[in-house]
Design a protein around this motif. Structure first.
Motif, short mmCIF file in Angstrom:
data_model
loop_
_atom_site.label_atom_id
_atom_site.label_comp_id
_atom_site.label_asym_id
_atom_site.label_seq_id
_atom_site.Cartn_x
_atom_site.Cartn_y
_atom_site.Cartn_z
N ALA A 1 42.99 35.21 108.25
CA ALA A 1 43.98 36.24 107.93
C ALA A 1 44.32 37.07 109.16
CB ALA A 1 43.45 37.13 106.80
N ILE A 2 43.33 37.36 109.98
CA ILE A 2 43.57 38.14 111.20
C ILE A 2 44.43 37.34 112.17
CG2 ILE A 2 42.45 39.09 113.26
CD1 ILE A 2 40.05 39.79 111.47
N ILE A 3 44.12 36.05 112.31
CA ILE A 3 44.86 35.19 113.25
C ILE A 3 46.33 35.10 112.88
CG2 ILE A 3 45.10 32.82 114.11
CD1 ILE A 3 42.04 32.55 113.80
N ILE A 4 46.64 34.95 111.58
CA ILE A 4 48.04 34.77 111.15
C ILE A 4 48.67 36.07 110.67
CG2 ILE A 4 47.61 32.36 110.54
CD1 ILE A 4 47.62 33.17 107.60
N ASN A 5 47.90 37.17 110.78
CA ASN A 5 48.41 38.49 110.41
C ASN A 5 48.82 38.55 108.94
OD1 ASN A 5 49.04 41.21 110.93
ND2 ASN A 5 51.18 40.72 111.44
N PHE A 6 47.88 38.13 108.07
CA PHE A 6 48.10 38.09 106.63
C PHE A 6 47.17 39.06 105.93
CE2 PHE A 6 50.11 34.50 104.05
CZ PHE A 6 51.21 34.40 104.89
N ASN A 7 47.57 39.46 104.74
CA ASN A 7 46.64 40.16 103.85
C ASN A 7 45.47 39.23 103.56
OD1 ASN A 7 45.85 40.34 100.74
ND2 ASN A 7 46.23 42.41 101.50
N GLU A 8 44.25 39.74 103.55
CA GLU A 8 43.06 38.90 103.40
C GLU A 8 43.07 38.09 102.11
OE1 GLU A 8 39.54 41.20 103.76
OE2 GLU A 8 39.68 41.42 105.94
N PHE A 9 43.33 38.77 100.98
CA PHE A 9 43.25 38.06 99.71
C PHE A 9 44.43 37.10 99.54
CE2 PHE A 9 43.72 37.62 95.05
CZ PHE A 9 42.50 36.99 94.81
N SER A 10 45.58 37.46 100.09
CA SER A 10 46.72 36.54 100.05
C SER A 10 46.41 35.26 100.81
CB SER A 10 47.97 37.21 100.65
OG SER A 10 48.41 38.27 99.84
N CYS A 11 45.75 35.44 101.95
CA CYS A 11 45.33 34.28 102.74
C CYS A 11 44.35 33.43 101.96
CB CYS A 11 44.72 34.75 104.06
SG CYS A 11 44.20 33.41 105.15
N TYR A 12 43.41 34.08 101.29
CA TYR A 12 42.38 33.37 100.53
C TYR A 12 42.98 32.57 99.38
CZ TYR A 12 38.24 32.59 97.62
OH TYR A 12 37.26 32.01 96.87
N ARG A 13 43.89 33.18 98.63
CA ARG A 13 44.45 32.47 97.48
C ARG A 13 45.36 31.32 97.94
NH1 ARG A 13 47.29 37.42 94.59
NH2 ARG A 13 46.48 36.27 92.80
N LEU A 14 46.00 31.46 99.13
CA LEU A 14 46.78 30.35 99.67
C LEU A 14 45.87 29.18 100.05
CD1 LEU A 14 49.48 29.17 100.82
CD2 LEU A 14 48.85 30.23 103.01
N LEU A 15 44.78 29.45 100.72
CA LEU A 15 43.86 28.40 101.16
C LEU A 15 43.21 27.70 99.97
CD1 LEU A 15 42.23 30.35 104.10
CD2 LEU A 15 43.58 28.27 104.33
N ARG A 16 42.74 28.48 99.00
CA ARG A 16 42.04 27.87 97.88
C ARG A 16 42.98 27.06 96.99
NH1 ARG A 16 40.67 33.13 93.99
NH2 ARG A 16 42.80 33.42 93.18
N TYR A 17 44.28 27.40 97.02
CA TYR A 17 45.27 26.66 96.23
C TYR A 17 45.25 25.19 96.62
CZ TYR A 17 49.75 25.35 94.10
OH TYR A 17 50.72 24.73 93.35
N PHE A 18 45.01 24.91 97.91
CA PHE A 18 45.10 23.54 98.40
C PHE A 18 43.75 22.82 98.43
CE2 PHE A 18 49.05 25.38 100.03
CZ PHE A 18 49.95 24.41 99.61
N VAL A 19 42.70 23.49 97.97
CA VAL A 19 41.40 22.81 97.87
C VAL A 19 41.45 21.65 96.87
CG1 VAL A 19 38.97 23.07 97.17
CG2 VAL A 19 40.04 24.79 98.66
#
Length: 342
Positions: free
Chosen positions: A58-76
């Motif tokens: 999230a820090i690297i792509i300048n995203f909200n932490e939880f938004s980043c998390y839900r995007l990543l887990r979507y593709f698991v």
């Protein structure tokens, strides 16, 4: 109790199958939109360097932490990532999506904003039996888009290179060009196919023939002492050669345009010249998703179409060619043509 278990099983199956229909067919555009974010921020590349916690990503792509998390887990569940307590790692499947991966450019292109806009008019296109894709972006023809959108042109041509890379092993291993001294790749763009052919056949000289807007674009082109690039239109003339390769060219055009292309080539052919056509063949008894997907794409973009073998036969016969052989082992399939005796 037994009948209840059966009902529970049927209910579970209906639940899973129903949601698969909902998400894949009705909601596929949602997944594609999310996938576009994944590709836009090169998240697969970031994780490929080493497994990372979603907070660090999230820090690297300048995203909200939880938004980043839900995007990543979507593709698991899609098999793109593995997660261990918030730490995400790459998989063999998602390695194909990193920069330089086998389908990176294709996936980035097809999930792009331009592709979404190109397909906005598909209902009207089907209703009118007329490709309205380019008009969705304000253009009269697909290739006109390249004049103003250099990023999309580069992405499209790189995607075509990936197509070539995926098909090259079967082309090199399942075909024979040993009897030819010269070959022209008609609409060859980057020259990947001819480049590999001249490496394999020491007696072969290659010509990459395409539009000037393609030949003189900043794409990664093959450089070889026995390969030259020639710009022009295959509706006007093509260089003389022993063999002509058309890979994923004719499916871009309606029948009358295909006839023009083939007749143009016919004028430049030598007595024993051959045409090697690599294009998909629809089998009505065994439909393939990828072929019918391409059929919708070439229709919406170019008013083209994929064809059955009977449709191909009729087209070649009308253009004045015999089918010498059909090779179903290459991807796409190969049809070899020779001119009819007058």
């Amino acid at each position: 109790m037994q009948s209840l278990n059966i009902l529970e099983k049927e209910s579970l199956e209906n639940w899973d199958e129903s949601w698969d229909l909902i998400m894949t067919l009705a909601g596929g555009h949602i997944t594609s939109k999310l996938f576009n974010v994944l590709m836009k921020y090169s998240i697969c590349d970031i994780i490929n360097e080493s497994p990372k916690h979603y907070k660090d990503i999230a820090i690297i792509i300048n995203f909200n932490e939880f938004s980043c998390y839900r995007l990543l887990r979507y593709f698991v569940p899609f098999g793109l990532f593995k997660e261990n307590d918030g730490v995400f790692s790459i998989t063999d499947k998602s390695k194909r999506l990193i920069l330089g991966g086998s389908v990176h450019s294709q996936c980035k292109k097809m999930s792009s904003i331009e592709y979404f806009k190109l397909f906005e008019s598909i209902p009207d296109s089907l209703l009118q039996n007329k490709n309205l894709g380019p008009s969705s972006l304000g253009y009269s023809g697909f290739w006109d888009i390249f004049k103003d959108n250099q990023d999309f042109k580069l992405l499209f041509t790189e995607g075509m290179r990936e197509y070539s890379n995926l098909s090259l092993p079967t082309i090199l291993n399942k075909t024979d060009f040993s009897s030819f001294n010269s070959v022209v790749d008609v609409g060859g763009a980057h020259g990947w196919v001819v480049g590999k052919l001249v490496e394999k056949y020491q007696n072969l000289n290659g010509i990459i023939f395409d539009l000037d807007v393609v030949i003189n674009s900043p794409i990664n082109k093959i450089q070889h002492p026995r390969v030259q690039y020639v710009s022009g239109s295959f509706f006007e003339s093509v260089p003389s050669a022993d063999c002509y390769v058309l890979k994923f060219i004719l499916h871009d055009w309606a029948d009358e345009k295909c006839l023009e292309i083939l007749k143009t080539i016919s004028k430049s052919m030598k007595e024993n010249s051959k045409i090697y056509i690599f294009d998909s063949i629809i089998d009505p008894a065994n439909y393939k998703k990828e072929i019918l997907f391409l059929d919708m794409c070439v229709f919406q973009f170019f008013n083209g179409k994929e064809r059955t073998i009977n449709q191909w036969r009729q087209l070649y016969d009308t253009a004045g060619f015999n089918i010498d052989s059909i090779n179903y082992e290459t991807k796409p399939e190969l049809v070899i043509l020779s001119k009819k005796n007058k």
